[in-house]
Design a protein around this motif. Structure first.
Motif, mmCIF file in Angstrom:
data_model
loop_
_atom_site.group_PDB
_atom_site.id
_atom_site.type_symbol
_atom_site.label_atom_id
_atom_site.label_comp_id
_atom_site.label_asym_id
_atom_site.label_seq_id
_atom_site.Cartn_x
_atom_site.Cartn_y
_atom_site.Cartn_z
ATOM 1 N N ILE A 70 4.583 1.580 -12.790
ATOM 2 C CA ILE A 70 3.596 1.523 -11.705
ATOM 3 C C ILE A 70 3.290 0.115 -11.235
ATOM 4 N N LEU A 74 3.242 -2.730 -6.929
ATOM 5 C CA LEU A 74 2.060 -2.864 -6.079
ATOM 6 C C LEU A 74 1.814 -4.301 -5.646
ATOM 7 N N ASP A 84 -5.337 1.438 -6.347
ATOM 8 C CA ASP A 84 -3.950 1.795 -6.042
ATOM 9 C C ASP A 84 -3.174 2.177 -7.299
ATOM 10 N N VAL A 88 -1.114 5.676 -7.617
ATOM 11 C CA VAL A 88 0.313 5.800 -7.937
ATOM 12 C C VAL A 88 0.491 6.556 -9.250
ATOM 13 N N HIS A 91 0.270 10.329 -8.927
ATOM 14 C CA HIS A 91 1.454 10.954 -8.334
ATOM 15 C C HIS A 91 2.645 10.901 -9.281
ATOM 16 N N LYS A 92 2.850 9.754 -9.929
ATOM 17 C CA LYS A 92 4.028 9.612 -10.786
ATOM 18 C C LYS A 92 3.953 10.495 -12.022
ATOM 19 N N ASN A 208 1.947 5.608 -2.003
ATOM 20 C CA ASN A 208 2.958 6.482 -2.632
ATOM 21 C C ASN A 208 4.108 6.799 -1.683
#
Length: 209
Positions: A70, A74, A84, A88, A91-92, A208
């Motif tokens: 991750i 960024l 953020d 991320v 979602h990951k 994302n």
């Protein structure tokens, strides 16, 4: 030109780690075997043991690899960077076997004889740094204890993903992450940051993309 020996070794280690993450994600620690990981990686058993002396060492490496999925991608800074990271991450955890396996192993580790808080501590350190940068930038209130808040966010995310896993297979985890920040932001952000720190679904989609 043949690939340098050191580069081959690094590549082989990465392939073994990736394969181990896939197997641990699918089967957990007790259900995974070094031979299955070997086959998944496409290497010899000797190569696996050269890089990782046992399954426990492999599990530890996967557990501690979580931030690498991750953080490096960024570009944001401070408080927005912390938001953020969680976007991320949410979602990951739905798609990234390395991250999923790391989370699974970290939460299940006492069942296979480990007691390693390092993954949580690494996340807390990353989050504390983001919050400290945010405080310097004037986005995080001066009276906020950034270390305590970082520890809290790690704890909140740990519980949140476990709840989401049971409730929806983590499909609702991004929404839960946004809700967490909507609740926390009024208590931690300065008035000047209220219009600049974005915790919206649009921001989540952007980071994302």
């Amino acid at each position: 030109m043949p690939e340098p020996k050191q580069e081959r070794a690094v590549k082989t280690r990465e392939e073994i780690l990736r394969a181990a993450a896939e197997v641990f994600d699918e089967r957990g620690y007790s259900g995974a075997s070094m031979r299955e990981i070997m086959k998944r990686a496409g290497v010899t058993l000797g190569a696996v043991y050269f890089h990782f002396p046992n399954k426990e060492a492999l599990a530890l490496a996967v557990m501690r690899a979580q931030p690498t999925s991750i953080v490096p991608a960024l570009k944001s800074q401070g408080l927005q960077r912390l938001v953020d990271i969680t976007f991320v991450w949410s979602h990951k955890l739905q798609t990234d076997s390395m991250l999923r396996a790391g989370v699974r192993l970290t939460s299940e580790q006492t069942g296979f004889g480990l007691d390693d808080a390092t993954p949580y501590q690494e996340w807390a350190g990353i989050m504390e740094e983001c919050l400290a940068d945010g405080q310097t930038a004037g986005d995080v209130r001066a009276d906020v204890d950034v270390r305590m808040l970082a520890e809290f966010v790690v704890s909140a995310c740990t519980g949140m993903q476990a709840y989401s896993l049971l409730a929806s297979g983590r499909k609702d985890l991004p929404e839960r992450a946004r809700s967490m920040w909507q609740l926390l932001m009024p208590a931690i952000a300065t008035s000047s940051a209220a219009d600049t720190i974005d915790v919206s679904a649009a921001r989540e989609a952007t980071v994302n993309a």
